[in-house]
Design a protein around this motif. Structure first.
Motif, PDB file in Angstrom:
ATOM      1  N   VAL A 107      -0.972   1.714   3.672  1.00 52.81           N
ATOM      2  CA  VAL A 107      -0.313   1.055   4.800  1.00 52.81           C
ATOM      3  C   VAL A 107      -1.222   0.032   5.482  1.00 52.81           C
ATOM      4  CG1 VAL A 107       1.322   2.905   5.288  1.00 52.81           C
ATOM      5  CG2 VAL A 107      -0.924   2.933   6.390  1.00 52.81           C
ATOM      6  N   TRP A 108      -2.507   0.046   5.099  1.00 53.21           N
ATOM      7  CA  TRP A 108      -3.449  -0.907   5.680  1.00 53.21           C
ATOM      8  C   TRP A 108      -3.819  -2.026   4.699  1.00 53.21           C
ATOM      9  CZ3 TRP A 108      -3.678  -0.028  10.662  1.00 53.21           C
ATOM     10  CH2 TRP A 108      -3.446   1.271  11.129  1.00 53.21           C
ATOM     11  N   ASN A 138       3.826  -6.670  12.732  1.00 50.95           N
ATOM     12  CA  ASN A 138       4.269  -7.931  12.166  1.00 50.95           C
ATOM     13  C   ASN A 138       4.698  -8.875  13.284  1.00 50.95           C
ATOM     14  OD1 ASN A 138       5.537 -10.048  10.893  1.00 50.95           O
ATOM     15  ND2 ASN A 138       6.753  -8.771   9.518  1.00 50.95           N
ATOM     16  N   GLN A 165       3.004  -5.186   5.207  1.00 49.44           N
ATOM     17  CA  GLN A 165       3.873  -4.175   4.612  1.00 49.44           C
ATOM     18  C   GLN A 165       5.291  -4.709   4.441  1.00 49.44           C
ATOM     19  OE1 GLN A 165       2.800  -0.801   3.818  1.00 49.44           O
ATOM     20  NE2 GLN A 165       0.934  -2.045   3.959  1.00 49.44           N
ATOM     21  N   GLY A 166       5.907  -4.376   3.345  1.00 55.04           N
ATOM     22  CA  GLY A 166       7.313  -4.740   3.127  1.00 55.04           C
ATOM     23  C   GLY A 166       7.466  -6.233   2.851  1.00 55.04           C
ATOM     24  N   GLU A 167       8.706  -6.669   2.788  1.00 56.01           N
ATOM     25  CA  GLU A 167       8.988  -8.065   2.498  1.00 56.01           C
ATOM     26  C   GLU A 167       9.511  -8.763   3.733  1.00 56.01           C
ATOM     27  OE1 GLU A 167      11.931  -8.656  -0.524  1.00 56.01           O
ATOM     28  OE2 GLU A 167      11.627 -10.826  -0.558  1.00 56.01           O
TER      29      GLU A 167
END
Lengths: 180, 959
Positions: A107-108, A138, A165-167
């Motif tokens: 997650v980092w 974000n 993280q994620g898109e």
């Protein structure tokens, strides 16, 4: 309660000293003058929202690097630096000589992409706050506004991409790159 | 047949026949009356009343209706009185919260009530015990059933004990009596039947286990494990030894009241239900083993269905007496003659009545919003509209209370899952309805109260079925009504919905106001890196569905090119729910696309405003946005409304607390209000002119505005004129100074009273009148002591006034004695015959008068001038009286004379009354606290006795 991905430490361990000694200090880019990238280099952009000044913020990965206290002042600011392209992980945040947080898990993770400005997120540090002591948030629009205002030259020749993280398609949206 | 009549006293409020725009300042504020609770013996009821600067608890006799104040709390954003319950007939439990830094905490006190000759008083005692009251055991004095916090890190953190009030206060549970043997530690305890029946809910991972105990002589029994899945399950009370009554929707669409077997943990027969609506609450009586009542919302109105014939009869009578109103009984005591009745509706802020069951009368005892009396409110009409095969939605239309302006505001609620609109008084609705708007609110699919199928039908339907439902209702409305314009306005999910409605139907929506909203659905999944670990993602999926590519197409941010309507974006910078990142992206994109856009990002707001001022500012800004965009006529606005709008907008920009400081916008709006004759705006504008902030530094103009403001009655303006004319800023006209101080005093300015007195004593601008001067000061001291004037630093101001008179006035011995007598009413004077020894002089590390660690930073009278310099002299004081003892308070005069005061009078002197103790140590220091005091030269400290005998003098040279 902290999640397993954050561990506090309160002793200055020998290991911690050694690790710190191995990390290369990052020189952040403060002016809008040209900072040419070498081959296989990219820019890393991180935001910092801290309720106290920090001693260091270390990343492992392609290279073991560290932001130091002169850049990690209390308040909100941005950190822009040149790094070899590759995968990095925010590994450790040191509040002072005696305490800090070791960060675990993907997650980092942040990816620095060659020839691009990779925004990894805003590191929010509030050890005594109601939520987690450290988070990666974000705040892409804030990062974009920062780069536009303080480093327009870099933005002209390098794409800003989201690397957290994620898109997230926000940067592509404002560049007009999303398909209709 | 007996004819039972009801005599309702003062039930029907005479409503004004006129409709007018209701000021935002009247609508957006807290209720004035709350927490009306009947004592267990029904002899008294307590009311929480909000006044201008404080919150008051009063006690009223049900017999005489005499109301008495028993305690008050100052109104303070850091401390708030939250609630009150009766512990027994002589004790109240008060809950209040206090804020600190980033959080807040609740605290409790017990109020013991004593009645002396019919007048009740209360003594508070803070509670240190941590936990909560499970049952006050109101019919037992000095004993409560308490869930004591024993293990804060455990889910099952409470133990159940009996505690008396002293134990609660001290926090000592050493002698607290365990409720019974084998009482489990639990996550929560629920009491029923006046503490006789207890349920304990233990959490074991994802399951809950219920333990229960009936009467003190049975052991604890337990049910089997209950899975905490998507079914609703809420215990209400015991029916008999084998069954609980619970609210649940397992095996049913709507939430129903049904039996739950304690023997085999199975749900049994349905006790009460409604074919279309969820039962939202219920009460049972285990003595009679029956259901007393159930409640649900039907067409947005609260309905209570009673099962006892006496209750049904009372309901019929009250319904007849209060047509169109909803009501609830707040205090239901066994076999009590009295009840507290609360009635409300969309067009009526709440009213409290004392209902007498025996005589069938009801008297008004409190109004939630008395300041709104006289205003005409709009009622809401509920309609049902078919939106799909077999599916209807309920919607509320609120028509304007003034001539309509032709605008329909479509106002989707938040959520979108598990939230709904109700038929109750809503300040925002009345704000717009009283300005000519028609407001539509739709309980679309996903709203709560209509069963599980209806609720689940909204999951994952953001931007789809939900907005279809809303538009279907608008289509329906258009069949019978015409509107010139339609705008969408919403908050939270309502903000998202408003923007999407306008994107989907650009021909229909002329403007959008979106507050505290989400606009980028995928951002909900990648805003915080730790959301996955915390369970936030799961909660998001429960509403939005799983992360998928479709969400970009359903996000207003990514479809903003299709928006044609002008957009107002309101956000809270500290919003923990709909982060500011959503609104910042939307604003960025709107500006990039050249959309007509206005944004208000409130610095001190979260997911909504933390202060009423924020609500007012938002309402004024939004309505002005609509007026500007739609070209609406504003000729209906009264001067009061115009002034309110201008001052509200000005205040928002004036000091950077709510919005980023913008002096030119602030001044623009203050000027509008000043031109309309608003005294405060004239004063503020004058202050800005004086300081030269974004305006010409023209003292004359400033004085002109101060005079206008003073003439309108604004005491601060009058006081400022007194200061300006008193030779402080070059105007030098003592007669005018005295005149304006007197006017300010008459207008209610206490500081002006002291200045007036001083000028009379010193014959400055006024004829010397020592007796009048003394009388004024004496009166101010009395008012200060009697607590009618407890303004911070007022006693200091009085002392400085007396010090100035003692230093500057030519007083006879008799006058000096009289002045000392008056001073003696404020400050204890054991001795004024003083001598002193200098210990040390120079620069110190702090200004605390009685602290000195023996270190002087600089031991010199020539010091380097710098900001933050603290310099002075440390003394040992002695009373010359032979009978003096250490505790004796000795009083003297001292003053600091700054550079440039050749005649030792005027603005460069600061005079004080000094207080020390016999043989006491005391530092007298001066601190250079800001740049205006960086004055090189001689600074002199002088001391004298109260009767004018010089004691000491020392000069410091600051370079």
């Amino acid at each position: 309660m902290k999640p397993h991905s954050i561990r506090s430490f309160f002793l200055l361990t020998l290991l911690g000293l050694l690790l710190s000694a191995c990390a290369t200090k990052i020189n952040t880019i403060k002016s809008n003058t040209s900072h040419r990238l070498n081959d296989s280099e990219g820019y890393l952009l991180l935001g910092l929202d801290a309720n106290e000044s920090l001693q260091s913020l270390a990343l492992t990965g392609k290279k073991h690097v560290m932001f130091t206290s002169e850049d990690l002042k209390y308040g909100s600011n941005y950190l822009l630096a040149k790094l070899p392209a590759g995968d990095y992980r925010i590994e450790r945040v040191r509040i002072n000589k005696y305490s800090g947080f070791k960060l675990l898990g993907d997650v980092w993770d942040i990816e620095v992409v060659e020839g691009n400005i990779s925004y990894g997120g805003n590191v929010r540090v509030n050890p005594n706050g109601p939520r987690y002591p450290i988070e990666l948030i974000n705040h892409s629009s804030g990062a974009l506004e920062y780069i536009e205002q303080y480093h327009p030259g870099i933005l002209t020749s390098h794409k800003l991409r989201y690397s957290g993280q994620g898109e997230d398609k926000f940067f592509k949206l404002v560049r007009g790159e999303l398909n209709k | 047949m007996n004819i039972i009549k009801i005599v309702i006293l003062l039930l029907i409020t005479v409503e004004s026949s006129y409709g007018e725009a209701i000021p935002a300042s009247k609508l957006f504020q807290a209720e004035k009356t709350e927490d009306v609770k009947l004592s267990p013996d029904a002899k008294y009821f307590v009311i929480k009343r909000r006044e201008v600067n404080r919150t008051v608890l009063t006690l009223t006799s049900t017999e005489t209706l005499d109301e008495y104040e028993i305690i008050h709390f100052p109104t303070n954003k850091n401390n708030q009185l939250k609630g009150v319950v009766w512990l027994d007939k002589q004790s109240l439990l008060v809950r209040y919260s206090y804020s600190y830094g980033f959080g807040s905490s609740d605290s409790y006190s017990i109020l013991k009530i004593k009645v002396n000759e019919g007048v009740p008083t209360a003594t508070p005692k803070h509670i240190k015990a941590r936990g909560y009251v499970v049952d006050p055991l109101a019919n037992t004095e000095n004993k409560v059933l308490f869930a004591l916090l024993t293990d804060a890190d455990n889910a099952n953190k409470y133990s159940l004990v009996y505690m008396n009030h002293d134990q609660l206060s001290s926090g000592s549970s050493k002698h607290a009596i365990r409720f019974s043997k084998n009482t489990p530690k639990a996550a929560v305890f629920i009491s029923n039947n006046r503490g006789k029946d207890i349920m304990a809910v233990k959490l074991e991972g994802a399951n809950a286990e219920i333990y229960y105990k009936r009467s003190q002589f049975d052991g604890w029994k337990r049910t089997g494990h209950l899975p905490l899945n998507d079914n609703y399950f809420l215990p209400v009370g015991f029916i008999d030894d084998e069954y609980l009554a619970v609210l649940s929707n397992k095996d049913s669409d709507t939430v129903v009241l049904r039996e739950f077997s304690l023997v085999d943990s199975r749900l049994g027969k349905i006790l009460a239900s409604h074919p279309s609506y969820d039962i939202v609450s219920a009460e049972t009586d285990s003595d009679s083993q029956s259901v007393k009542w159930v409640r649900y919302f039907e067409r947005n109105k609260l309905v209570t269905r009673y099962f006892d014939s006496k209750d049904q009869k009372a309901k019929r009578m009250i319904t007849k007496a209060l047509p169109g109103k909803q009501f609830v009984f707040l205090s239901q005591l066994e076999n009590s003659q009295f009840e507290i009745l609360y009635s409300f509706s969309s067009s009526s802020p709440g009213k409290y009545y004392l209902f007498d069951r025996k005589n069938l009368t009801a008297g008004l005892i409190g109004e939630a919003r008395p300041e709104l009396k006289g205003y005409k409110f709009s009622s809401s009409e509920v309609i049902r509209v078919a939106v799909s095969d077999g599916i209807d939605v309920e919607a509320t239309i609120t028509y304007p209370s003034v001539p309509p302006n032709g605008v329909l505001l479509v106002n989707p609620h938040g959520g979108p899952i598990g939230v709904r609109d109700y038929d109750q008084f809503q300040p925002e609705l009345q704000y717009y309805a009283s300005r000519g708007y028609t407001v539509l609110q739709v309980n679309y699919r996903g709203s709560t109260g209509y069963g599980r199928k209806f609720l689940d039908a909204g999951r994952g339907e953001l931007g789809k079925v939900i907005e279809q439902d809303i538009n279907k209702v608008v289509d329906h409305l258009f069949k019978s009504a015409k509107f010139k314009h339609v705008c969408a306005m919403g908050s939270s999910y309502g903000a998202y919905s408003s923007v999407m409605l306008a994107i989907f139907r650009p021909q229909r929506y002329s403007c959008v106001a979106a507050s505290f909203g989400i606009y980028d659905l995928p951002l909900l999944f990648n805003y915080r890196n730790l959301d996955k670990a915390s369970g936030m993602i799961k909660a998001t999926e429960n509403v939005v569905g799983k992360m998928r590519p479709e969400l970009w197409d359903l996000s207003p941010l990514y479809k903003l090119e299709e928006l044609q309507a002008p957009l107002l974006i309101v956000a809270g910078v500290k919003d923990p729910v709909a982060s500011i990142e959503h609104s910042n992206r939307l604003r960025y994109r709107a500006r990039q696309l050249g959309k007509t856009e206005q944004s208000l990002f409130y610095k001190s707001a979260g997911h909504g405003h933390y202060s009423w001022f924020g609500d007012r500012h938002e309402a004024v800004s939004t309505s002005q946005f609509f007026e500007r965009i739609l070209g609406l006529s504003t000729t209906w606005k009264t001067k009061e409304i115009l002034v309110e709008e201008s001052t509200t907008l000005a205040d928002g920009f004036s000091d950077g607390t709510f919005l980023p400081e913008d002096p030119s916008k602030a001044i623009k709006h203050y000027r509008k209000a000043a031109n309309l004759g608003d005294a405060r705006s004239q004063f503020v504008l004058a202050q800005n002119l004086e300081r030269g902030v974004k305006a010409d530094t023209l003292l004359k103009q400033a004085v002109g505005l101060y005079i206008q403001s003073s003439e309108t009655g604004y005491h601060k303006a009058s006081y400022r004129l007194g200061e300006l004319y008193a030779d402080r800023f070059g105007l030098n006209n003592l007669l005018l100074s005295y005149k304006y101080y007197k006017i300010a005093w008459e207008q209610g300015n206490d500081f002006a009273a002291l200045e007036t007195a001083k000028m009379q004593c010193l014959s400055r601008g006024a004829q010397r009148n020592f007796q009048s001067c003394l009388k004024i000061i004496d009166s101010e001291i009395k008012a200060y002591k009697s607590k009618t004037k407890r303004r911070p630093k007022y006693d200091r101001q009085i002392r400085q006034t007396l010090a100035s008179i003692l230093w500057q006035a030519q007083l006879s011995s008799e006058e000096n004695r009289e002045l000392q007598t008056v001073l003696g009413r404020l400050v204890k004077i054991d001795s004024f015959d003083v001598s002193l020894d200098e210990r040390v002089s120079g620069a110190f590390e702090n200004s605390q008068p009685e602290y000195w660690n023996g270190q002087t930073l600089e031991h010199s009278t020539t010091l380097k001038l710098r900001r933050g310099l603290i310099f002075g002299v440390a003394f040992n004081f002695l009373s010359n009286s032979e009978q003096a003892v250490k505790q004796d308070q000795i009083v003297y005069n001292y003053r600091w004379i700054k550079p440039g005061s050749a005649d030792r009078s005027g603005k460069d002197i600061e005079e004080y009354i000094g207080i020390s103790h016999h043989k006491g140590f005391h530092k007298l220091t001066y601190t250079i606290s800001d740049n205006s005091e960086l004055r090189p030269g001689d600074w002199t400290l002088e001391l004298q006795t109260l009767d004018g005998k010089p004691l000491y003098s020392k000069t410091f040279t600051l370079e």
